[in-house]
Design a protein around this motif. Structure first.
Motif, PDB file in Angstrom:
ATOM      1  N   LYS A  41       0.831  -1.204   0.000  1.00 48.48           N
ATOM      2  CA  LYS A  41       0.000   0.000   0.000  1.00 48.48           C
ATOM      3  C   LYS A  41       0.870   1.261   0.000  1.00 48.48           C
ATOM      4  O   LYS A  41       0.564   2.232  -0.673  1.00 48.48           O
ATOM      5  CB  LYS A  41      -0.922  -0.017   1.212  1.00 48.48           C
ATOM      6  N   LEU A  42       1.964   1.238   0.792  1.00 47.20           N
ATOM      7  CA  LEU A  42       2.810   2.423   0.908  1.00 47.20           C
ATOM      8  C   LEU A  42       3.749   2.616  -0.282  1.00 47.20           C
ATOM      9  O   LEU A  42       4.307   3.690  -0.441  1.00 47.20           O
ATOM     10  CB  LEU A  42       3.647   2.348   2.188  1.00 47.20           C
ATOM     11  N   CYS A  43       3.942   1.590  -1.087  1.00 46.40           N
ATOM     12  CA  CYS A  43       4.924   1.678  -2.175  1.00 46.40           C
ATOM     13  C   CYS A  43       4.289   1.690  -3.561  1.00 46.40           C
ATOM     14  O   CYS A  43       5.006   1.596  -4.555  1.00 46.40           O
ATOM     15  CB  CYS A  43       5.904   0.519  -2.080  1.00 46.40           C
ATOM     16  N   LYS A  52       7.834   8.216  -1.838  1.00 47.00           N
ATOM     17  CA  LYS A  52       9.138   8.288  -2.495  1.00 47.00           C
ATOM     18  C   LYS A  52       9.630   9.730  -2.557  1.00 47.00           C
ATOM     19  O   LYS A  52      10.811  10.004  -2.333  1.00 47.00           O
ATOM     20  CB  LYS A  52       9.058   7.689  -3.888  1.00 47.00           C
ATOM     21  N   LEU A  53       8.724  10.651  -2.848  1.00 42.18           N
ATOM     22  CA  LEU A  53       9.093  12.064  -2.874  1.00 42.18           C
ATOM     23  C   LEU A  53       9.520  12.535  -1.492  1.00 42.18           C
ATOM     24  O   LEU A  53      10.542  13.221  -1.343  1.00 42.18           O
ATOM     25  CB  LEU A  53       7.924  12.908  -3.384  1.00 42.18           C
ATOM     26  N   LEU A  54       8.768  12.157  -0.477  1.00 44.66           N
ATOM     27  CA  LEU A  54       9.115  12.517   0.894  1.00 44.66           C
ATOM     28  C   LEU A  54      10.452  11.907   1.300  1.00 44.66           C
ATOM     29  O   LEU A  54      11.255  12.568   1.966  1.00 44.66           O
ATOM     30  CB  LEU A  54       8.017  12.041   1.852  1.00 44.66           C
ATOM     31  N   GLY A  55      10.712  10.699   0.864  1.00 45.02           N
ATOM     32  CA  GLY A  55      11.980  10.037   1.161  1.00 45.02           C
ATOM     33  C   GLY A  55      13.166  10.718   0.516  1.00 45.02           C
ATOM     34  O   GLY A  55      14.292  10.608   0.983  1.00 45.02           O
ATOM     35  N   ARG A  56      12.939  11.418  -0.586  1.00 46.72           N
ATOM     36  CA  ARG A  56      14.028  12.132  -1.265  1.00 46.72           C
ATOM     37  C   ARG A  56      14.205  13.545  -0.737  1.00 46.72           C
ATOM     38  O   ARG A  56      15.305  14.080  -0.739  1.00 46.72           O
ATOM     39  CB  ARG A  56      13.756  12.171  -2.759  1.00 46.72           C
ATOM     40  N   PRO A  59      15.728  13.997   3.617  1.00 46.60           N
ATOM     41  CA  PRO A  59      17.162  14.085   3.947  1.00 46.60           C
ATOM     42  C   PRO A  59      17.776  15.440   3.574  1.00 46.60           C
ATOM     43  O   PRO A  59      18.650  15.945   4.281  1.00 46.60           O
ATOM     44  CB  PRO A  59      17.815  12.969   3.135  1.00 46.60           C
ATOM     45  N   PHE A  60      17.317  16.042   2.485  1.00 45.95           N
ATOM     46  CA  PHE A  60      17.816  17.361   2.097  1.00 45.95           C
ATOM     47  C   PHE A  60      17.529  18.379   3.190  1.00 45.95           C
ATOM     48  O   PHE A  60      18.414  19.130   3.609  1.00 45.95           O
ATOM     49  CB  PHE A  60      17.167  17.809   0.779  1.00 45.95           C
ATOM     50  N   TRP A  61      16.282  18.408   3.663  1.00 41.15           N
ATOM     51  CA  TRP A  61      15.918  19.374   4.693  1.00 41.15           C
ATOM     52  C   TRP A  61      16.600  19.073   6.020  1.00 41.15           C
ATOM     53  O   TRP A  61      16.974  19.999   6.759  1.00 41.15           O
ATOM     54  CB  TRP A  61      14.402  19.447   4.866  1.00 41.15           C
ATOM     55  N   ALA A  62      16.805  17.814   6.336  1.00 36.55           N
ATOM     56  CA  ALA A  62      17.496  17.461   7.583  1.00 36.55           C
ATOM     57  C   ALA A  62      18.935  17.965   7.555  1.00 36.55           C
ATOM     58  O   ALA A  62      19.417  18.558   8.526  1.00 36.55           O
ATOM     59  CB  ALA A  62      17.450  15.950   7.788  1.00 36.55           C
TER      60      ALA A  62
END
Length: 78
Positions: A41-43, A52-56, A59-62
């Motif tokens: 469901k999540l993938c 997937k967008l949130l996963g990319r 890390p940039f914002w962190a």
């Protein structure tokens, strides 16, 4: 000799021209576990694309925030 129900079935030789290999689950119930259903469901679909967008982007914002905070304390005027 018959293969077990949870075996691998290769349909290359049935004349269809497709190279398909299917692996049957060895469980007797035939249902996917809750983790597999959740990951499916999540993938996939719109939710999967958003994950997937949130996963990319996360890390940039962190790294950006960590660099900002670190730079603040390193270059702080005394």
């Amino acid at each position: 000799m018959r293969p077990p129900d949870g075996g691998v079935q290769d349909s290359r030789w049935d004349g269809s021209g497709w190279d398909e290999v299917s692996v049957a689950a060895a469980s007797s119930t035939g249902e996917a576990s809750s983790w597999k259903r959740l990951s499916r469901k999540l993938c996939s679909g719109k939710l999967g694309a958003a994950m997937k967008l949130l996963g990319r982007v996360a890390p940039f914002w962190a790294v950006f925030i960590l660099g900002h905070v670190t730079g603040y304390f390193v270059h702080k005027c005394k």
